[in-house]
Each structure stands twice: as C-alpha cells, then as structure tokens.
Scaffold this motif. Structure first.
Motif, PDB file in Angstrom:
ATOM      1  N   PRO A 154       0.846  -1.196   0.000  1.00 38.48           N
ATOM      2  CA  PRO A 154       0.000   0.000   0.000  1.00 38.48           C
ATOM      3  C   PRO A 154       0.882   1.248   0.000  1.00 38.48           C
TER       4      PRO A 154
ATOM      5  N   TRP B  97       1.392   3.834   1.893  1.00 40.84           N
ATOM      6  CA  TRP B  97       2.174   4.250   3.066  1.00 40.84           C
ATOM      7  C   TRP B  97       3.406   3.399   3.271  1.00 40.84           C
TER       8      TRP B  97
ATOM      9  N   ASP C 237      -4.939  13.709  -1.653  1.00 41.11           N
ATOM     10  CA  ASP C 237      -5.257  12.278  -1.584  1.00 41.11           C
ATOM     11  C   ASP C 237      -4.049  11.463  -1.138  1.00 41.11           C
TER      12      ASP C 237
ATOM     13  N   ALA D 114      -3.924   9.290   2.255  1.00 35.16           N
ATOM     14  CA  ALA D 114      -3.749   7.833   2.184  1.00 35.16           C
ATOM     15  C   ALA D 114      -2.562   7.390   3.034  1.00 35.16           C
TER      16      ALA D 114
ATOM     17  N   GLU E  48      -3.447   7.974   6.890  1.00 41.65           N
ATOM     18  CA  GLU E  48      -4.413   7.000   7.416  1.00 41.65           C
ATOM     19  C   GLU E  48      -3.986   5.560   7.176  1.00 41.65           C
ATOM     20  N   ARG E  49      -2.836   5.400   6.603  1.00 38.05           N
ATOM     21  CA  ARG E  49      -2.301   4.060   6.290  1.00 38.05           C
ATOM     22  C   ARG E  49      -3.371   3.213   5.582  1.00 38.05           C
ATOM     23  N   ARG E  50      -3.933   3.777   4.520  1.00 36.73           N
ATOM     24  CA  ARG E  50      -4.972   3.051   3.785  1.00 36.73           C
ATOM     25  C   ARG E  50      -4.438   1.783   3.144  1.00 36.73           C
ATOM     26  N   GLY E  51      -5.304   0.752   3.078  1.00 39.28           N
ATOM     27  CA  GLY E  51      -4.874  -0.548   2.556  1.00 39.28           C
ATOM     28  C   GLY E  51      -4.789  -0.571   1.046  1.00 39.28           C
TER      29      GLY E  51
END
Lengths: 710, 119
Positions: free
Chosen positions: B16, B18, B109, B113, B116-119
């Motif tokens: 991902p 991050w 964005d 991302a 929020e450490r988006r997957g």
C-alpha cells in the motif's frame, strides 16, 4: 562512519588518559604559550617537591589538556594535605623569578650527571637519577640533548619553557594519581601529581568555576536523577548502556531529527546486521590492524563434531607413534628423551607428520609392533581428511558500518545516474575499549552512530561535501552551539606509503577540494598537517558546551581508497567502470557521546522538543478532572508526551515534583481556568508565565515542538 | 517466518502507498514541464513523501514501464496541458490510468492515504 587505521582510535572518543609517550621535537615546536607555561609550572612544582623531599626521583612532567603533571617516586605518599606546603615552595621559586636557562650537553655528560643524581634535582645526590637515565636512553642518536636550569633545579628537558619562573601567573595543584614509569606496568609505579596553571588568577578562577559547573552537570549524575540510562556491568557488560524509557525519548527524538534532515537532503536509509564475516574486515583492512579494538570473533564450526573426532583420533595415533619412537631413541642412546624437529625459527616441534616420518626411518632396523603400525596408518588416512575440512567460520561484531554499506553499494549494478548515493543508518557498533578507559556515556563499548556514506563522482564531491557542512551548521543552530571548530587534517609527504595510502596526486587533489569548500562556506576551521586518516583527509568537529568545555563530536572523512578495495564501481556516461569517492560523515556522532554532551550542555533542562517529560497537567481539585483530561487527550492526539497528575497531594507538592522531574511545561487548571477555558502556565526553571487561553498554549506547544525551538 | 518476509509475501511486493518504498514518481513529458514537475516533487518531499522526479531522454512509455517495474505506487505524468491547467495525469501501479485530476486534489489524496495508512 568508517574510520581510518592509524588514527582510528581517536575518532569519536574522549581524550584518552595521558600516556608517557615521548613528544618529538616537532611536537614540542607546536606547543602553545599556555602549554609552555604549564610545562614550566611542572618544573617549578618538581623544584618545590625536591626542596621538601630531596630524595624524590622524577620521571616525566609534561603539559596536558587541562594543566600539567610530574611523575615522582617517593617513599612519602603525597596527599592533597601536602599541597599547601608544595604550593608555598612554588611561590618562593616564582617570586625569585629565575631564568629558564637552556644548556646543551653531550650524551656522556648527561649520563655522568644522571649517575651523580643531579638531574631532576637541586644538587648532586648519592642515588643516581634513575628515571632520567631511562629517559636519556630514549633520545635518538643525533638529537641534541639539553637541560633546563631554573635556580638550583636542573632537569633533562627539550623544552620549550617560558622565559622566567615569574611568568607563571597563577597555579594550583589538583590531584594525585598513580602511573607506571613510561606507562608500562612492568615498570615501577610512581605518584602522578597534577596541577594546573594560567596566565593570571582570573583565568584560573574561571577554570575552577567551569570545573565545578561541569561536576554539577555531570552526565552520569543527571542521567541517574532523570532516569535516562544505566550501566549494568554485572549482567550486560561494562561500557554498554541500557537506555531507560526517558533516555530512549532522547535517542528517538535525535533519530527523528536525523531522519527528517537526511530525508530532505536526499539520503536513503538502510539497515545492516551487527555481524560480518572475517572476509569483510580483511578486505577493508581493519583486520589485522584494528583487531585490538574489536571484540574477539565468534567461531561457527559447521563441522564441529567431525573436527573434534578427527582431532582426538589423530592425537591418539600421534601419541602412540611418538611413544614408540621416543622409546627406541631412549634405548639407543641409553639416555631418557624425546624426539623433536627443529623448525625454521629454531623452535622445537613435534608434529604428527614428523613422527610418522621418523617411524618410517626406523623401519629398516627395527621391527614395528602391529599396534604402532596401525596407528601410523590411521594417521596417514585421517590427516588429509582433517586438512580438507572447511575452515572455521569467524564472525566479528562490527566496529564500524562502512563495510556493510560498501556491500550495499555492490549489491546492484550502479550507473552514474545513481550517484550521488547517500546511504544512511543509525548503526550499532561495538568497540573493545580497555576497561580502564570506559567512562559513562563518553567512552563506551556499544555505540549507535548517526552514520552515512555518500558515494559520488569527483565532480559531485564539492557540492556533496558542502551539503554535509551545511547539515552540521543546521544542527549547531538547533542545539544552540555557538562555538565550534573543524579540524582539517591533511597528509604529509614523508608519510606516503607508510601512514598514508601512497597516492600523492589524489591526496593533493582531495585536500584541495576540501580546503576550497571550507573556505567558500566560511566555516571556522584549522588545518593540521600530518594527522589525516590512512585513506584520506579527515575533519574532526569540535564543539563547546554551554559552560565552555570542548567535545569532539564527530569526524568526517574523505575516502579515496577503500571503495577500490571492495571493487566498487559505477558505469559512467562514457560506458567506463569507475570507482566512486566515499564521504563518511556522522554529524550527530553517536547517541552515547552526543547525549552525554547534551546533558552537560543543557544541564538536563532539555528544550521542549527533546524533553522526556514535555507537559504535565495538574487539576487543582477533582472538579477539574474532566477539563484536565480533555487537554491531555488533545495534546496526546498530537504525539505530545503529556501526563495528568491528580492525587491527594497538595498542588504545591505536585508542582515541586514536576519541577524536580524537569517537566518542561506545567499546566495548572483550577475552577477559574476551567470556566474561562484557560490554563495557568509554568515553565521549568522559568517560573510562572501567567494565565493564558488553552488554545493559545496548545498551539504554542505544538509549534515549539515542530520547529524544535531552543 | 519473520515479519519482514511475511509482509513481502502478503502483498506480493505491491505494498500500500504508506508502506511502498517508492511512493510517487513524477514524469515530465518534455523539458518544458521540468519546473512544474519539480514543484510537485518539492511539495510532496516537504511532507516526507518518498518522491522522485525522472527526466531523461527516454521516451515517456519507457519511463512509465520502468516505474511500473520498480512498483512505484503513484505515477504522475505532466505534459503541457496538465501544466497549464495545474493538473496531473495519475497512474497507479497495477491499476493503470486514473485520468487527469487537479494537482491539489492528488496531493491531498496522497497525504491522506499515507496518514491513514490506507490498505
């Protein structure tokens, strides 16, 4: 940071205890005015001691970092209680204002005077000046031999001195230690009397004030008070600090600073193991030259069982054969004995192959018992097996990170487009320092280094090196270091091929590049000839703490030789493979040394961004608990180290405790503050700052942390 | 199994945003967009984003392919039209083109991302 061979040991370390190494005439010429004055004070102190105890035998009395000493052999144990009497005698000598008179003598004359006990003495004596005889022997043939005479006192000495004893402005004896003659423990143990001297009383007083302040700010003392680190020699080992939670805050804040700064400067981070095989350090050249400063290797033997079994069987076969051969020789000669082989160096050997060969020689004249023959056969059969076992694998704890980084450079094909490549790592290293030299965080055996290696082309060198210097200056500003100096060490022509890698043109070219950058950046530096590292010029960075004490924090090094040893190359525009230059740098030095320095520099009162305890919120009564908790939650949501302390203690007690723990911001909230959404602010060491809006205080705290305000 | 190996296998190397070693690469189509591209790089880098600019004499497609091979997560292509409109053409590793979007939106964005450490 990779260090260099001969000068290796000095890097990043506290000054070692003075040793009795002889200064060359060249070194003596470089002595500063203050060093001359102190060396003269050492003579005057010896004169005073000789007046009080005429049979005193003196050895050496140099100027050292903070003063001077003289080593003396004397039945009476000198204690600080004797200092007033010695100082009183010194006063007389200084008042008499004797000239320091230099006398050139022949070696024969000097030996004759020493035999008569005249050197390091006021008059001839029955006992010879035995240590002076030893010192005389160290003076190389052809070097002039001189005395210095002041009043009645004559000493073997190459100088230099001040003109007259009256030039020694202010002085004081400080301590007594013990030392071996010439620093060798096989020699007699002497009393080492330390003192210090300055041009005038004001400077002397300032010095002692600074020493007092340094004692108050001792990093070991404050470290214990604040719970920063412990040294657990019994279970962990001497010189290997354990970082406690509060100390770890300092470590991680520094790492964060380094990471952010290096990220912005285009560094990439890497991580490497703490061990490497012997081949690594043989290639880098650290083995064997640096072996003494590394921990002994760990041996990993994949064939251990087989090796042990073969060793034991070979040994038994050898014994059996040896016993028989010895028996035959004994019977023949009629005398008891054993057979030996004289090896090339003249020592006696008794190896298995030799015994088996000896047995073969006896075959013609003697009958060999079957058991002995069988043993010899077994030996012949097993020996090649033993010899073909793979060697024992030796692993070393790394004492520096550069070889690992070099292997990272080598791990992928590199092109000119990849350069400059800046590899950074807070690497953990281990160095075997003598136990007597370990000192708090300042001299340790395990260390975490703010390391990076910049691989670049010659064309890129100047801008890369300038960027490194700019990073130093940026850090100095953050920590409020106003006084610093870079010590630029260059090679010497005479040392080429000995002390220095034999690349005369590369030396001149690199030194010139370094010098130009230093000049252009307006950096405060001094140039010192003949103190470079083996592989290239180096720059030691010295800084002065808030109380004016000097620390060597880090060393930069330009390395034009080791990348070649590791076969590092990049493909250049012209499709040729070329060797990069490597800059070793560690602006924040090691965590251990740098934090030790910061503790003294700040006296434990760290700025907000560094402080282990940043904020404490104290509700006056139960009724403000929710309000206080809300402030804590808000700050904690922003990664601030904040605590709430509510207890049955009175407010003043809690404030006092927070001050003792050096909590940076103390926010007191009573009913009035709650109602107006305010806080009463108190800053550690600065007292009350008045009542302010909560939002303003929170914003200020966050800004001060983000900007790393002093 | 060590954590590191587990992480690598779990994502098959396509981390991902991050976690991705190479988060963003900005590719100016021609020399004329160098300044615009560099501005985007500076903006992201100041926010600790791992971002690189790649301009070379290689054709754009070659550079995009190389970035995909290195598993660069966000590829921002900027040509003259993007520059003029303060836009970027977005490409996400393994997911192809995402169309042309306003620069500020893409930057926001990316930062969200990561945060929020988006997957």
């Amino acid at each position: 940071m990779c260090l260099n061979l001969p000068t290796f040991l000095n890097v990043m370390e506290a000054p070692k205890p003075e040793n009795a190494e002889r200064k060359t005439l060249d070194d003596r010429q470089k002595m500063t005015d203050l060093e001359r004055l102190r060396h003269s004070a050492a003579h005057v102190m010896a004169t005073a001691i000789a007046r009080l105890w005429p049979d005193a035998q003196f050895a050496s009395g140099p100027a050292v970092e903070n003063g001077f000493y003289y080593d003396v052999e004397l039945e009476h144990r000198i204690t600080p209680e004797d200092f007033p009497a010695i100082e009183a005698e010194m006063k007389k000598e200084i008042k008499a204002n004797h000239v320091f008179e230099k006398l050139i003598v022949t070696r024969e004359q000097a030996f004759a005077d020493a035999q008569k006990g005249r050197l390091g003495a006021l008059a001839e004596r029955p006992a010879p000046s035995k240590f002076k005889i030893g010192n005389l022997a160290d003076i190389p043939e052809g070097e002039p031999i001189s005395y210095y005479k002041s009043g009645d006192f004559i000493d073997l000495c190459a100088g230099p001195h001040v003109m007259r004893t009256g030039n020694i402005g202010a002085y004081k004896l400080t301590t007594v230690a013990s030392a071996y003659y010439k620093g060798d423990e096989k020699n007699p143990q002497l009393q080492r009397i330390y003192g210090t001297a300055f041009k005038n009383k004001t400077q002397l007083d300032e010095y002692f004030k600074m020493q007092e302040e340094a004692k108050r700010r001792d990093h070991r003392k404050i470290g214990a008070e604040m719970g920063l680190f412990v040294l657990d020699a019994e279970f962990v080992g001497p010189g290997m600090p354990l970082w406690l939670p509060k100390g770890t805050v300092l470590v991680e804040e520094l790492e964060k600073l380094a990471k952010e700064t290096e990220f912005a400067a285009g560094y990439v981070r890497v991580r490497t193991p703490h061990l490497a095989r012997e081949k690594m350090y043989k290639t880098s050249g650290h083995l064997p030259y640096y072996a003494e400063s590394m921990f002994p290797p760990m041996e990993l033997d994949e064939m251990e069982t087989e090796r042990e079994e073969l060793t034991s069987r070979l040994r038994q076969a050898e014994l059996k054969v040896g016993e028989f051969v010895d028996g035959v020789m004994t019977k023949d000669s009629g005398k008891g004995g054993a057979i030996f082989e004289v090896s090339e160096d003249g020592s006696l050997q008794r190896s298995g192959p030799f015994l088996v060969k000896a047995l073969d020689g006896l075959k013609r004249d003697y009958s060999i018992p079957p058991a002995v023959e069988a043993a010899a056969d077994e030996f012949r059969r097993l020996k090649p097996k033993f010899d073909s076992l793979p060697p024992i694998d030796r692993y070393f704890l790394k004492a520096m990170n550069c070889p690992h980084h070099h292997r990272i450079f080598a791990a992928e094909p590199r092109s000119y487009r990849d350069l400059p490549l800046r590899l950074a790592e807070y690497g953990t290293c281990y160095r075997y320092e003598q136990s007597g030299e370990l000192f708090g965080l300042m001299r340790v055996r395990s260390l975490n280094m703010n390391d990076a290696h910049i691989y670049c082309t010659e064309d890129q060198f100047a801008s890369e090196f300038k960027a490194v210097n700019d990073m130093y200056l940026k850090y100095f500003k953050i920590f409020g270091l106003e006084k610093y100096q870079m010590r630029f060490s260059t090679h010497s022509k005479e040392g080429l091929g000995k002390k220095y890698v034999n690349e005369p043109e590369l030396w001149l070219k690199t030194e010139d590049m370094v010098r130009r950058v230093l000049n252009e950046s307006g950096i405060n530096y001094v140039e010192v000839a003949n103190e470079a590292a083996f592989y290239g010029p180096k720059i030691d960075v010295q800084v002065w703490s808030a109380i004016g004490r000097e620390f060597t924090i880090a060393t930069n090094q330009v390395d034009f030789a080791v990348p070649a040893k590791f076969g590092l190359t990049y493909r250049d525009r012209d499709n040729q493979d070329k060797t990069p230059l490597c800059i070793h740098r560690a602006p924040l030095g090691t965590h251990e040394r740098f934090i030790g320095f910061l503790i003294e520099h700040y006296a434990g009162n760290f700025p907000l961004w560094l402080a282990p305890d940043q904020v404490r919120v104290l509700p006056v009564t139960d009724a403000q608990m929710d309000y206080a908790q809300g402030i804590v939650n808000e700050l904690r949501g922003q990664q601030v180290r904040v605590e709430l302390e509510f207890s049955n203690d009175k407010l003043m007690g809690r404030i006092q405790r927070a001050e003792e723990r050096r909590v940076h911001h103390i926010l007191v909230v009573g009913q009035r503050e709650q109602e107006a959404n305010n806080v009463a602010l108190r800053i550690h060491g600065q007292g009350q700052q008045g009542v302010k809006p909560r939002a303003e205080v929170v914003a200020e705290i966050l800004a001060a942390i983000r900007e790393r305000k002093a | 199994m060590t954590v590191r190996r587990w992480v690598i296998e779990h994502y098959a190397g396509n981390f991902p945003l991050w976690l991705a070693p190479d988060q963003v690469r900005v590719l100016p189509v021609t020399d004329a967009q160098m300044d615009y591209a560099q501005g985007i790089v500076n903006e992201l880098r100041a926010q600790q984003v791992r971002v690189e600019l790649e301009f070379s004499n290689d054709k754009l497609m070659g550079r995009i392919q190389r970035a995909e091979e290195r598993r660069v997560h966000h590829i921002l292509v900027v040509g003259q039209r993007e520059q003029e409109a303060n836009n970027v053409a977005l490409r996400i590793h393994g997911k192809g083109q995402h169309g042309v979007k306003p620069r500020t939106e893409v930057v926001a964005d990316i930062l969200a991302a990561i945060r929020e450490r988006r997957g």
